[in-house]
Design a protein around this motif. Structure first.
Motif, mmCIF file in Angstrom:
data_model
loop_
_atom_site.group_PDB
_atom_site.id
_atom_site.type_symbol
_atom_site.label_atom_id
_atom_site.label_comp_id
_atom_site.label_asym_id
_atom_site.label_seq_id
_atom_site.Cartn_x
_atom_site.Cartn_y
_atom_site.Cartn_z
ATOM 1 N N ASP A 1 0.817 -1.220 0.000
ATOM 2 C CA ASP A 1 0.000 0.000 0.000
ATOM 3 C C ASP A 1 0.848 1.266 0.000
ATOM 4 O O ASP A 1 0.344 2.356 -0.296
ATOM 5 C CB ASP A 1 -0.957 0.009 1.196
ATOM 6 C CG ASP A 1 -0.238 -0.069 2.533
ATOM 7 O OD1 ASP A 1 0.862 -0.659 2.595
ATOM 8 O OD2 ASP A 1 -0.756 0.464 3.520
ATOM 9 N N LEU A 2 2.151 1.147 0.323
ATOM 10 C CA LEU A 2 3.043 2.308 0.298
ATOM 11 C C LEU A 2 3.553 2.604 -1.112
ATOM 12 O O LEU A 2 4.123 3.670 -1.353
ATOM 13 C CB LEU A 2 4.238 2.094 1.229
ATOM 14 C CG LEU A 2 3.953 1.987 2.726
ATOM 15 C CD1 LEU A 2 5.256 1.787 3.495
ATOM 16 C CD2 LEU A 2 3.224 3.223 3.231
ATOM 17 N N ILE A 3 3.372 1.662 -2.016
ATOM 18 C CA ILE A 3 3.833 1.847 -3.392
ATOM 19 C C ILE A 3 2.791 2.663 -4.146
ATOM 20 O O ILE A 3 1.678 2.183 -4.395
ATOM 21 C CB ILE A 3 4.064 0.494 -4.086
ATOM 22 C CG1 ILE A 3 5.080 -0.344 -3.313
ATOM 23 C CG2 ILE A 3 4.519 0.708 -5.523
ATOM 24 C CD1 ILE A 3 5.258 -1.749 -3.860
ATOM 25 N N GLU A 4 3.145 3.881 -4.497
ATOM 26 C CA GLU A 4 2.217 4.760 -5.208
ATOM 27 C C GLU A 4 2.502 4.682 -6.701
ATOM 28 O O GLU A 4 3.501 5.190 -7.194
ATOM 29 C CB GLU A 4 2.352 6.199 -4.718
ATOM 30 C CG GLU A 4 1.257 7.115 -5.252
ATOM 31 C CD GLU A 4 1.309 8.510 -4.645
ATOM 32 O OE1 GLU A 4 0.597 9.394 -5.149
ATOM 33 O OE2 GLU A 4 2.061 8.697 -3.672
ATOM 34 N N LYS A 5 1.613 4.019 -7.410
ATOM 35 C CA LYS A 5 1.786 3.801 -8.852
ATOM 36 C C LYS A 5 0.602 4.399 -9.597
ATOM 37 O O LYS A 5 -0.551 4.192 -9.222
ATOM 38 C CB LYS A 5 1.896 2.299 -9.132
ATOM 39 C CG LYS A 5 1.832 1.907 -10.605
ATOM 40 C CD LYS A 5 3.163 2.104 -11.272
ATOM 41 C CE LYS A 5 3.133 1.812 -12.773
ATOM 42 N NZ LYS A 5 2.298 0.740 -13.239
ATOM 43 N N VAL A 6 0.888 5.138 -10.653
ATOM 44 C CA VAL A 6 -0.142 5.710 -11.512
ATOM 45 C C VAL A 6 0.033 5.112 -12.901
ATOM 46 O O VAL A 6 1.127 5.165 -13.477
ATOM 47 C CB VAL A 6 -0.026 7.250 -11.593
ATOM 48 C CG1 VAL A 6 -1.092 7.812 -12.540
ATOM 49 C CG2 VAL A 6 -0.167 7.869 -10.205
ATOM 50 N N ASP A 7 -1.029 4.527 -13.439
ATOM 51 C CA ASP A 7 -0.971 3.954 -14.787
ATOM 52 C C ASP A 7 -1.370 4.999 -15.823
ATOM 53 O O ASP A 7 -2.272 5.816 -15.584
ATOM 54 C CB ASP A 7 -1.912 2.753 -14.897
ATOM 55 C CG ASP A 7 -1.438 1.570 -14.074
ATOM 56 O OD1 ASP A 7 -0.209 1.368 -13.987
ATOM 57 O OD2 ASP A 7 -2.294 0.857 -13.519
ATOM 58 N N PHE A 8 -0.701 4.970 -16.952
ATOM 59 C CA PHE A 8 -1.080 5.854 -18.049
ATOM 60 C C PHE A 8 -2.443 5.429 -18.579
ATOM 61 O O PHE A 8 -2.649 4.273 -18.925
ATOM 62 C CB PHE A 8 -0.057 5.786 -19.188
ATOM 63 C CG PHE A 8 1.302 6.326 -18.838
ATOM 64 C CD1 PHE A 8 1.443 7.579 -18.265
ATOM 65 C CD2 PHE A 8 2.443 5.574 -19.093
ATOM 66 C CE1 PHE A 8 2.692 8.084 -17.952
ATOM 67 C CE2 PHE A 8 3.700 6.072 -18.787
ATOM 68 C CZ PHE A 8 3.823 7.330 -18.204
ATOM 69 N N GLU A 9 -3.367 6.390 -18.645
ATOM 70 C CA GLU A 9 -4.681 6.080 -19.193
ATOM 71 C C GLU A 9 -4.595 5.873 -20.696
ATOM 72 O O GLU A 9 -5.263 5.014 -21.267
ATOM 73 C CB GLU A 9 -5.664 7.206 -18.869
ATOM 74 C CG GLU A 9 -7.082 6.901 -19.284
ATOM 75 C CD GLU A 9 -8.059 7.954 -18.816
ATOM 76 O OE1 GLU A 9 -9.254 7.858 -19.173
ATOM 77 O OE2 GLU A 9 -7.641 8.888 -18.087
#
Length: 254
Positions: free
Chosen positions: A120-128
Motif C-alpha cells: 500500500d506504500l507503493i504509489e503507482k499511476v498507470d497511463f490512461e
C-alpha cells in the motif's frame, strides 16, 4: 498475478543434494504446519541427519520472475509466502512486480514478504492513454492532460513540443520513476524491506490467514496423508517427465 489457488513448488533437501542425490517432491502451498511436516517426513525430505530444505523448482514459473530471491528459501518460509500470496490482491502483486523491476530486487524471501506486506506504500499511476513511443513521451502527454492551461499556452505560443525531452525533464522535477505502463511516485514513503523479521512475518501473516480462513493454520490436525501423497506423486511424476535427463533446476543457485 493471482495466487488465490495457491502455488505448487518442488521441495528438496540440502543435505541429500550435497551428497549427490537429487530428491524433491511437489506440493501445493499453503498447507497447515502439520500437513507440511507430514509431507516432508512422508516423502523422506527431512530426517534427523537431513533437516534443511530448499525450493528446487516451481510448477508454473518463478514468482516475480526473479529466481535469486528463492535461492536459500526453505519449505516453511515458502509456506508463509504462499499464505501471503493467496490473500494478496492480484493488482497489488502486479504493482510489486513492477516495483521490483524498476528499483531493487529483494535479496531473499524475507525481504520479498516485507515488500508485499507494504504494497500500500507503493504509489503507482498507470497511463490512461499511451500515445507516445516511450515512457517519457507518455508522461509528457499525461502532464499536459493534467495541466490544460499549460497545454493551451504552449499551443498559443506556437511552440513545437519535444515530448520525449519534456517528459524526461518533468519526471526529474516531479520525482517519479517511469515505466512502460505508468510511473511510480518517489517522493512518498518507500517500503522498508527489513521492516519485519521472519518470525514477525510468520506471526503477522499467519494471524491474518487464520482470520480469513476461520481456522488455526498452525494448529496440529489430522491429515489424510495417503490421499495427499498419491496426488503429489502424480504431480511430481508429471513434472519430472517434462525435465531433461540431467534433472536441472532453473532456480538452483548452488
Amino acid at each position: 498475478m493471482d495466487y488465490s489457488n495457491g502455488i505448487t513448488v518442488f521441495i528438496g533437501n540440502e543435505g541429500f543434494y550435497a551428497e549427490g542425490e537429487l530428491r524433491d517432491r511437489a506440493i501445493t502451498l499453503p498447507v497447515s504446519g502439520s500437513e507440511l511436516q507430514g509431507f516432508l517426513e512422508g516423502n523422506g525430505l527431512v530426517t534427523p541427519m537431513h533437516e534443511e530444505t530448499y525450493i528446487a523448482d516451481f510448477l508454473d514459473g518463478v514468482p516475480f520472475d526473479h529466481p535469486e530471491i528463492f535461492a536459500h528459501a526453505t519449505a516453511e518460509q515458502m509456506n508463509i509466502l504462499a499464505q501471503q500470496l493467496k490473500m494478496a490482491d492480484p493488482d497489488d502483486l502486479d504493482k510489486v512486480e513492477e516495483w521490483i523491476d524498476s528499483f531493487h530486487t529483494p535479496k531473499n524471501i524475507t525481504q520479498l514478504m516485507n515488500l508485499i506486506e507494504q504494497a500500500d506504500l507503493i504509489e503507482k499511476v498507470d497511463f490512461e492513454y499511451k500515445d507516445g513511443d516511450t515512457p517519457e513521451e507518455n508522461y509528457a502527454f499525461y502532464v499536459l492532460d493534467e495541466n490544460p492551461k499549460l497545454k493551451e499556452s504552449i499551443e498559443a505560443a506556437g511552440i513545437a513540443i519535444d515530448y520525449k525531452r519534456t517528459g524526461y525533464d518533468r519526471s526529474i522535477i516531479d520525482e517519479v520513476t517511469l515505466t512502460d505502463s505508468g510511473f511510480f511516485v518517489d517522493s512518498g514513503e518507500a517500503p522498508n524491506l527489513n521492516m519485519y523479521s521472519l518470525d514477525e512475518l510468520k506471526e503477522l501473516i499467519g494471524e491474518e490467514y487464520d482470520r480469513q480462513n476461520d481456522k488455526g493454520f498452525f494448529e496440529e490436525e489430522q491429515v489424510g496423508l495417503s490421499d495427499l501423497m498419491g496426488t503429489l506423486r502424480d504431480a511430481a511424476e508429471h513434472k519430472h517427465d517434462t525435465r531433461d535427463n540431467t534433472h536441472s533446476h532453473d532456480i538452483d543457485a548452488r
